[in-house]
Design a protein around this motif. Structure first.
Motif, mmCIF file in Angstrom:
data_model
loop_
_atom_site.group_PDB
_atom_site.id
_atom_site.type_symbol
_atom_site.label_atom_id
_atom_site.label_comp_id
_atom_site.label_asym_id
_atom_site.label_seq_id
_atom_site.Cartn_x
_atom_site.Cartn_y
_atom_site.Cartn_z
ATOM 1 N N SER A 1 15.577 6.414 -1.205
ATOM 2 C CA SER A 1 15.374 5.298 -0.284
ATOM 3 C C SER A 1 14.021 5.391 0.409
ATOM 4 O O SER A 1 13.507 6.486 0.675
ATOM 5 N N PHE A 2 13.479 4.197 0.707
ATOM 6 C CA PHE A 2 12.140 4.123 1.309
ATOM 7 C C PHE A 2 12.147 3.196 2.520
ATOM 8 O O PHE A 2 12.923 2.236 2.577
ATOM 9 N N THR A 3 11.280 3.515 3.467
ATOM 10 C CA THR A 3 11.182 2.759 4.705
ATOM 11 C C THR A 3 9.731 2.367 4.974
ATOM 12 O O THR A 3 8.790 2.992 4.464
ATOM 13 N N CYS A 4 9.578 1.348 5.799
ATOM 14 C CA CYS A 4 8.250 0.950 6.274
ATOM 15 C C CYS A 4 7.921 1.622 7.610
ATOM 16 O O CYS A 4 6.782 1.555 8.070
ATOM 17 N N PRO B 1 0.847 -1.199 0.000
ATOM 18 C CA PRO B 1 0.000 0.000 0.000
ATOM 19 C C PRO B 1 0.884 1.252 0.000
ATOM 20 O O PRO B 1 1.828 1.355 0.792
ATOM 21 N N LYS B 2 0.601 2.169 -0.894
ATOM 22 C CA LYS B 2 1.469 3.335 -1.027
ATOM 23 C C LYS B 2 1.574 4.147 0.261
ATOM 24 O O LYS B 2 2.612 4.734 0.556
ATOM 25 N N ASN B 3 0.486 4.137 1.037
ATOM 26 C CA ASN B 3 0.515 4.909 2.276
ATOM 27 C C ASN B 3 1.273 4.198 3.401
ATOM 28 O O ASN B 3 1.375 4.720 4.517
ATOM 29 N N SER B 4 1.815 3.003 3.115
ATOM 30 C CA SER B 4 2.643 2.285 4.089
ATOM 31 C C SER B 4 4.130 2.374 3.759
ATOM 32 O O SER B 4 4.965 1.810 4.467
ATOM 33 N N LEU B 5 4.463 3.082 2.682
ATOM 34 C CA LEU B 5 5.844 3.193 2.220
ATOM 35 C C LEU B 5 6.250 4.665 2.256
ATOM 36 O O LEU B 5 5.604 5.509 1.644
ATOM 37 N N TYR B 6 7.349 4.962 2.982
ATOM 38 C CA TYR B 6 7.723 6.348 3.240
ATOM 39 C C TYR B 6 9.135 6.647 2.722
ATOM 40 O O TYR B 6 10.048 5.820 2.849
ATOM 41 N N LEU B 7 9.298 7.842 2.172
ATOM 42 C CA LEU B 7 10.627 8.314 1.829
ATOM 43 C C LEU B 7 11.443 8.449 3.116
ATOM 44 O O LEU B 7 10.930 8.905 4.136
ATOM 45 N N THR B 8 12.715 8.039 3.068
ATOM 46 C CA THR B 8 13.554 8.124 4.263
ATOM 47 C C THR B 8 14.927 8.671 3.899
ATOM 48 O O THR B 8 15.239 8.894 2.725
ATOM 49 N N LYS B 9 15.738 8.892 4.885
ATOM 50 C CA LYS B 9 17.095 9.387 4.675
ATOM 51 C C LYS B 9 18.106 8.245 4.818
ATOM 52 O O LYS B 9 17.816 7.263 5.520
ATOM 53 N N PRO B 10 19.248 8.371 4.157
ATOM 54 C CA PRO B 10 19.630 9.442 3.242
ATOM 55 C C PRO B 10 19.101 9.214 1.828
ATOM 56 O O PRO B 10 19.164 8.112 1.298
ATOM 57 N N THR B 11 18.559 10.256 1.260
ATOM 58 C CA THR B 11 18.186 10.300 -0.158
ATOM 59 C C THR B 11 18.996 11.442 -0.759
ATOM 60 O O THR B 11 18.911 12.575 -0.284
ATOM 61 N N PHE B 12 19.812 11.163 -1.790
ATOM 62 C CA PHE B 12 20.817 12.143 -2.180
ATOM 63 C C PHE B 12 21.306 11.957 -3.621
ATOM 64 O O PHE B 12 21.226 10.870 -4.183
ATOM 65 N N PHE B 13 21.812 13.053 -4.185
ATOM 66 C CA PHE B 13 22.564 13.009 -5.434
ATOM 67 C C PHE B 13 23.990 12.564 -5.104
ATOM 68 O O PHE B 13 24.529 12.925 -4.055
ATOM 69 N N SER B 14 24.598 11.826 -6.024
ATOM 70 C CA SER B 14 26.004 11.452 -5.847
ATOM 71 C C SER B 14 26.791 11.767 -7.112
ATOM 72 O O SER B 14 26.276 11.677 -8.221
ATOM 73 N N ARG B 15 28.038 12.163 -6.903
ATOM 74 C CA ARG B 15 28.981 12.366 -7.999
ATOM 75 C C ARG B 15 30.250 11.590 -7.677
ATOM 76 O O ARG B 15 30.801 11.726 -6.582
ATOM 77 N N MET B 16 30.682 10.764 -8.609
ATOM 78 C CA MET B 16 31.911 9.998 -8.430
ATOM 79 C C MET B 16 32.891 10.357 -9.530
ATOM 80 O O MET B 16 32.507 10.468 -10.701
ATOM 81 N N ASN B 17 34.151 10.551 -9.134
ATOM 82 C CA ASN B 17 35.215 10.766 -10.117
ATOM 83 C C ASN B 17 36.444 9.958 -9.700
ATOM 84 O O ASN B 17 36.361 9.126 -8.799
ATOM 85 N N THR B 18 37.545 10.190 -10.354
ATOM 86 C CA THR B 18 38.719 9.336 -10.142
ATOM 87 C C THR B 18 39.712 9.893 -9.124
ATOM 88 O O THR B 18 40.844 9.401 -9.028
ATOM 89 N N HIS C 1 14.225 -0.114 3.704
ATOM 90 C CA HIS C 1 13.554 -1.358 3.343
ATOM 91 C C HIS C 1 13.605 -1.591 1.829
ATOM 92 O O HIS C 1 13.650 -2.730 1.377
ATOM 93 N N TYR C 2 13.591 -0.488 1.083
ATOM 94 C CA TYR C 2 13.664 -0.559 -0.375
ATOM 95 C C TYR C 2 14.612 0.550 -0.855
ATOM 96 O O TYR C 2 14.476 1.700 -0.434
ATOM 97 N N THR C 3 15.528 0.180 -1.727
ATOM 98 C CA THR C 3 16.525 1.119 -2.238
ATOM 99 C C THR C 3 16.314 1.315 -3.737
ATOM 100 O O THR C 3 16.040 0.355 -4.457
ATOM 101 N N SER C 4 16.471 2.542 -4.199
ATOM 102 C CA SER C 4 16.421 2.781 -5.640
ATOM 103 C C SER C 4 17.552 3.707 -6.048
ATOM 104 O O SER C 4 18.044 4.515 -5.251
ATOM 105 N N LEU C 5 17.960 3.560 -7.301
ATOM 106 C CA LEU C 5 18.965 4.443 -7.889
ATOM 107 C C LEU C 5 18.479 4.897 -9.256
ATOM 108 O O LEU C 5 18.077 4.071 -10.074
ATOM 109 N N LEU C 6 18.512 6.191 -9.470
ATOM 110 C CA LEU C 6 18.224 6.746 -10.781
ATOM 111 C C LEU C 6 19.545 7.247 -11.348
ATOM 112 O O LEU C 6 20.191 8.131 -10.774
ATOM 113 N N TYR C 7 19.945 6.682 -12.473
ATOM 114 C CA TYR C 7 21.222 7.050 -13.070
ATOM 115 C C TYR C 7 21.062 8.271 -13.967
ATOM 116 O O TYR C 7 20.115 8.365 -14.754
#
Length: 311
Positions: free
Chosen positions: A296-299, A191-208, A232-238
């Protein structure tokens, strides 16, 4: 892409073993003519060849498999995995994973939205940035990498009288976050109302750049649920593409039967259950610059964070 493996069969050669005495004497003489040093080289070469063959076969069995490549375009690719015991005592039953999996979607987020978010990351991280190889920007807390520590980007903007972030930036950020939230809830039947945005949620930059602190060493295998606690659930948008904007930097799930790799691509969304069934790491960057967003999302409602807004 799954690589099939052909069985290796020995080549059988039939020889005539009946020889006359004269022939045997000739063969013996030829054998005696072979220098001893050459015989030793042959004797040493054979076991070395056997070892190399064994290593090759082992690497074929437990090596890398490309789950989704940068040149692929998938509406949705799903790889189910057995859930770990991390959820055995889970108290949030409505949100508890009924099944565990890794999912990749290429058409959920519009390219224009992904490019816009790339622009947000680039202009903000140009203001700061880690002295090592990994930098972050968290629009929720305002945390921005600066040298070996962090500053608050909202305070920095105010003190410097900079207007880096506009209303449109937050609007597109929220739109994309909601799309990801809906996709995860639908895929795992939550249920969408049981899934919450949580921290850390962030932009990342990687270099050498060489790492300066432990936060720069992003290539170590880890489990998100154990590392962050609330996940509880992790996502990455590239936001950049492997092979075009950078090399190295691929996302690798570490499995006992062989690693499964996701190659980043602009606008590609990858999400998965955050427990020990999905231990993973990011391959160390070889060249270029890699941008992404971790959402990132939490229950647990007590671990929820609100959407950022223009301040």
């Amino acid at each position: 892409m799954v690589h099939s493996e052909q069985s290796l069969k020995p080549r059988i050669v039939h020889r005539n073993t009946s020889k006359s005495k004269g022939t045997q004497d000739t063969d013996s003489a030829k054998k005696d003519d072979v220098p001893k040093s050459r015989r030793w080289k042959v004797l040493l070469f054979v076991p070395a060849l056997v070892c190399l063959l064994a290593v090759y076969l082992l690497s074929r069995r437990s090596g890398e498999e490309i789950f989704v490549g940068a040149r692929d375009t998938v509406t949705k690719a799903v790889l189910e995995v057995p859930c770990s015991h991390d959820y055995d005592n889970e108290e949030f039953h409505a949100c508890k994973p009924k099944r565990c999996a890794r999912v990749v979607m290429d058409n959920l987020v519009a390219d224009d939205d992904a490019k816009h978010l790339l622009g947000v990351a680039q202009k903000c991280l140009a203001l700061g940035g880690s002295s090592g190889g990994a930098s972050i920007l968290d629009l929720h807390s305002g945390a921005l990498s600066m040298g070996n520590s962090f500053v608050n980007i909202y305070r920095l903007m105010k003190s410097s009288k900079l207007r880096l972030l506009e209303e449109k930036d937050f609007k597109i950020y929220k739109k994309v976050k909601d799309q990801i939230h809906d996709a995860i809830a639908a895929e795992f039947e939550i249920p969408k109302n049981s899934l919450y945005l949580t921290k850390p949620t962030f932009f990342s930059r990687m270099n050498t750049k060489l790492p300066k602190t432990v936060h720069d060493e992003y290539w170590h295998p880890h489990v998100d649920k154990k590392t962050y606690g609330s996940f509880h659930y992790t996502s990455l948008l590239y936001l950049t593409t492997y092979g075009e904007d950078f090399t190295g930097g691929r996302f690798i799930f570490q499995d006992t039967d062989g690693n499964k790799t996701v190659e980043p691509k602009l606008g590609r969304l990858s999400f998965f259950t955050s427990g020990s069934e999905n231990i993973h790491f990011v391959e160390r960057l070889k060249d270029g610059v890699r941008y992404a967003i971790t959402v990132s999302f939490t229950c647990d409602p007590s671990q929820a964070v609100p959407d950022p807004d223009s301040k």
